[in-house]
Design an enzyme around this catalytic site. Structure first.
Site, short mmCIF file in Angstrom:
data_model
loop_
_atom_site.label_atom_id
_atom_site.label_comp_id
_atom_site.label_asym_id
_atom_site.label_seq_id
_atom_site.Cartn_x
_atom_site.Cartn_y
_atom_site.Cartn_z
N ASP A 98 37.19 71.28 0.13
CA ASP A 98 37.04 72.29 -1.23
C ASP A 98 38.76 72.92 -1.09
O ASP A 98 39.22 72.74 -0.36
CB ASP A 98 35.89 73.27 -1.26
CG ASP A 98 36.03 73.96 -0.13
OD1 ASP A 98 37.14 74.22 0.64
OD2 ASP A 98 34.83 75.03 0.16
N SER A 99 38.78 73.85 -2.05
CA SER A 99 40.20 74.40 -2.34
C SER A 99 40.41 75.57 -1.66
O SER A 99 41.43 76.14 -1.16
CB SER A 99 40.30 74.58 -3.81
OG SER A 99 39.42 75.61 -3.96
N GLY A 100 39.31 76.33 -0.93
CA GLY A 100 39.29 77.56 -0.31
C GLY A 100 38.89 78.58 -1.32
O GLY A 100 38.73 79.71 -0.86
N PHE A 102 36.43 79.52 -3.30
CA PHE A 102 35.15 79.96 -3.42
C PHE A 102 34.93 80.64 -2.22
O PHE A 102 34.32 81.95 -2.70
CB PHE A 102 34.04 78.86 -3.35
CG PHE A 102 32.62 79.27 -3.47
CD1 PHE A 102 32.02 79.83 -4.80
CD2 PHE A 102 31.92 79.46 -2.58
CE1 PHE A 102 30.80 80.13 -5.01
CE2 PHE A 102 30.44 80.28 -2.55
CZ PHE A 102 30.23 80.48 -3.97
N ASP A 152 40.41 76.46 -8.04
CA ASP A 152 39.85 77.37 -9.30
C ASP A 152 39.65 78.77 -9.23
O ASP A 152 39.65 79.06 -8.03
CB ASP A 152 38.62 76.78 -9.80
CG ASP A 152 37.50 76.57 -8.61
OD1 ASP A 152 38.00 76.66 -7.66
OD2 ASP A 152 36.49 76.42 -8.81
N GLY A 226 31.20 76.92 -10.31
CA GLY A 226 30.74 78.17 -10.99
C GLY A 226 29.19 78.02 -11.20
O GLY A 226 28.56 78.79 -11.88
N ASP A 276 27.13 68.62 -2.89
CA ASP A 276 27.07 69.22 -1.70
C ASP A 276 26.50 70.49 -1.60
O ASP A 276 26.35 71.14 -2.56
CB ASP A 276 28.61 69.46 -1.11
CG ASP A 276 29.14 70.82 -1.64
OD1 ASP A 276 29.40 70.89 -2.96
OD2 ASP A 276 29.08 71.94 -0.82
N CYS A 314 8.82 59.57 7.11
CA CYS A 314 10.32 59.72 7.49
C CYS A 314 10.61 59.05 8.87
O CYS A 314 10.02 58.73 9.93
CB CYS A 314 10.39 61.21 7.57
SG CYS A 314 12.20 61.89 8.03
N CYS A 316 13.44 59.79 10.50
CA CYS A 316 14.44 60.57 11.43
C CYS A 316 13.99 60.54 12.79
O CYS A 316 12.86 60.44 13.07
CB CYS A 316 14.76 61.59 10.52
SG CYS A 316 13.44 62.86 11.15
N CYS A 319 10.79 62.98 13.47
CA CYS A 319 9.91 62.35 13.10
C CYS A 319 9.17 61.30 13.72
O CYS A 319 8.19 61.01 14.06
CB CYS A 319 9.66 62.06 11.64
SG CYS A 319 9.59 63.56 10.51
N HIS A 345 16.55 65.88 10.23
CA HIS A 345 15.44 65.73 9.40
C HIS A 345 15.87 66.10 7.99
O HIS A 345 15.61 65.06 6.93
CB HIS A 345 14.02 66.24 9.72
CG HIS A 345 13.03 66.18 8.76
ND1 HIS A 345 12.25 64.96 8.60
CD2 HIS A 345 12.57 67.15 7.72
CE1 HIS A 345 11.41 65.17 7.63
NE2 HIS A 345 11.63 66.41 7.01
#
Lengths: 392, 392
Positions: A98-100, A102, A152, A226, A276, A314, A316, A319, A345
């Site tokens: 990310d751009s930093g 946020f 942004d 946003g 994400d 599942c 994983c 499980c 999990h």
């Protein structure tokens, strides 16, 4: 001014006839990503509690790392000396940074923002730092990111309409500076691809303008920023719906910060390709596990003597190899192994949702699959159904 | 009164001609242990931060679990329902359980001790519990332990000579009750082997008497208890020296609670076969790593830009795959992955020491190997050598 990144491409493969859902393939210099895809978050150059190969084993193909955290610790010099972020953290697959922005707006102290950029103090040690469109590009290209996010201007909710308009327009001016700086840093030649971010708060008109602005620039992908910042689910979905039609169909669409199972299904139905969120791993460290019926709290007494897997559908490690009673014991005694197993999990649960979506879109049965998911999975905060026992 | 455990055996394989060091093989119903060996501690049915296979990959072949913790959480009923401790925690190798006595004396609240046993309140929730020789046997045999420890009466240091004598004599009376109860619980038929524990404080005469008492009973192994509790290293070694000659040569000798690299070498030289300690994993979670030169603190600024393994002679995952700079970053940012990698490293370091000792004893070069270790490894608290830079 911009140059396409030779090693990056996006191909739409299948389109759902009854929604905007689609499958595709993003190719980066560190490998391909089948979309729609969820990106686990490795904030500080590690997906919390897990090794890179464990994250990969859940089915994740791309990680998000946070520029704000990495610029403070270990810092760009250490990452450059280490041969880049991939080598430092031992992850060979694609990385999106990310751009930093946020985190600067949510974590840092004493921010001062103007047209040039942001001056802030680190939440760790109070040291002073600058972040500008140019600096955000230099940092991310320097890390060796595969997907670089434009800087942004984020405004917190609630915000006045005028503030949101100013921030959205500044985000557009900053995007043009990012495009210039990204090229100047040699981003395309180093295998990096630049995504723009549209803003606009909860204003449909501003959202549309912002999407159109992003679409007008030569960029590798489009992010929707946003959202998932405190608005209702209906508001969020409505903002996605007004945005997506104005984003280029031949670029991947990335909905930032979204990661609950129901939001992933709803986002894909509205044309989103990438997501994400820290949610799956943060919940896991707090003993909350996803199941086909909804979230459960492993600390709850009902799991004390359940000598069977948490979710027998599942595959994983938690499980396949351990019982709910053992996970309950690990969380009740505060053992870190519980956080690890739960993190695997939850990431596996989300990866399986994405696999189901891709398969259903390919098969032309996305609507049915979505309906089956929604009929069973009870989101947190959803009203309980009369006569049905609460999942707890 | 006692019966030998059919599935348990101990064979001495090699003897060092210039010390009491020896190699051997302990066989249990869950596999064999080459001795001398170090046993990682899985206090609450997990070696903290690690999966069972990760512990096994360090070279460990046997774990110690704590009866006190397990009787409180998850409790004997849950472990019985789960099919025993091995299945509950997913470890197929041998497990040694302590008697619970040491933690009752160090952790529990409002203890009341008499000849019958100990009544105490849980440090977790204040609930009342009893521990007696009979209960200690029932618990451990019920867990499915491979090696069961007799309940001993531990006195903290400093203690009056009379108190130590009374506690040592009670330990002997309790041992006889443990032998009866162990047989009554069907321990031998369930594959469990019983070890006695000698006490005696820092009194050579009492230590000798206690060793002779243990030797007089039909037991699978001999433990040396009440050491590594605050006495000096010289006192500890001197107590081992007065004890070992009176313990049967054909039973494994287990020095409880000892785990620093220098103590392992010194213990083996004095005839010890088995060790356990939380030290390697506890240190690891606090950023302290073993190296051939001594302990280092990974948080120290000197590691910030070391883009090379912590120990290039080490084959653990932390050293084979990651750099000191990355481990430093993980510890500086409080990331759990740092604790995991350091735990694997420290357990691997101790396992490699044991491997070196076994090889050297086999080759008849134990003295040389010990001298080479001691010439390089600087124990914590050792005076620094003039002109030599401190390891930090």
């Amino acid at each position: 001014m911009t140059a396409a990144t030779p090693s990056f491409s996006f191909t739409v493969l299948d389109r759902d006839p009854r929604s905007r859902a689609r499958t595709g393939r993003v190719v980066t210099s560190h490998g391909a990503i089948e979309t729609p895809a969820f990106m686990p978050v490795g904030t500080q150059a590690t997906v919390k509690t897990l090794l890179p190969e464990e994250v990969g084993a859940t089915g994740a193909r791309v990680l998000l790392c946070n520029t704000y955290h990495l610029m403070l610790r270990p810092g760009p010099e250490i990452l450059r000396e280490a041969g880049g972020l991939h080598r430092f953290m031992g992850w060979d697959g694609p990385i999106l940074t990310d751009s930093g922005g946020f985190q600067v707006f949510s974590l840092a102290n004493t921010r001062r923002i103007d047209e040039g950029g942001v001056r802030f103090r680190s939440h760790v040690d109070g040291s002073a730092h600058d972040l500008s469109p140019e600096r955000a590009m230099a940092l991310q290209v320097g890390f060796g990111s595969d997907i670089v996010m434009a800087l942004d201007h984020v405004v917190g909710l609630p915000a006045a309409g005028a503030d949101i308009r100013l921030a959205t327009e500044r985000t557009h001016r900053w995007l043009d500076r990012c495009i210039v700086a990204f090229a100047a840093e040699g981003g395309p030649g180093r295998g990096a691809a630049l995504f723009g971010i549209c803003q606009g708060g909860m204003d449909p008109g501003l959202r549309r303008q912002s999407a159109q602005f992003i679409a007008s620039r030569e960029l590798a992908g489009s992010a929707i920023g946003g959202l998932s910042v405190g608005e209702t689910k209906d508001e969020m979905l409505s903002m996605i719906e007004v945005t997506v039609p104005h984003l280029p169909a031949d670029r991947p669409r990335y909905l930032m910060g979204v990661g609950s199972p129901e939001d992933l299904w709803n986002g894909v139905a509205r044309g989103v390709d990438l997501f994400d969120c820290v949610l799956p791993t943060r919940l896991a460290r707090n003993a909350a596990l996803f199941t086909p019926d909804g979230r459960i709290n492993m600390k709850g007494a009902r799991w004390r003597d359940v000598h069977a897997p948490v979710d027998d559908t599942c595959d994983c490690r938690a499980c396949a190899r351990f019982t709910a009673a053992y996970l309950h014991h690990l969380f009740r005694t505060g053992e870190i192994l519980g956080m690890r197993l739960a993190s695997e999990h939850n990431l596996r649960f989300l990866a399986r949702q994405m696999e189901r979506m891709r398969e259903a879109i390919r098969a032309g049965t996305f609507d049915d699959a979505h309906a089956r998911f929604a009929a069973r999975y009870r989101p947190v905060g959803a009203p309980s159904v009369a006569g049905e026992e609460a999942v707890a």
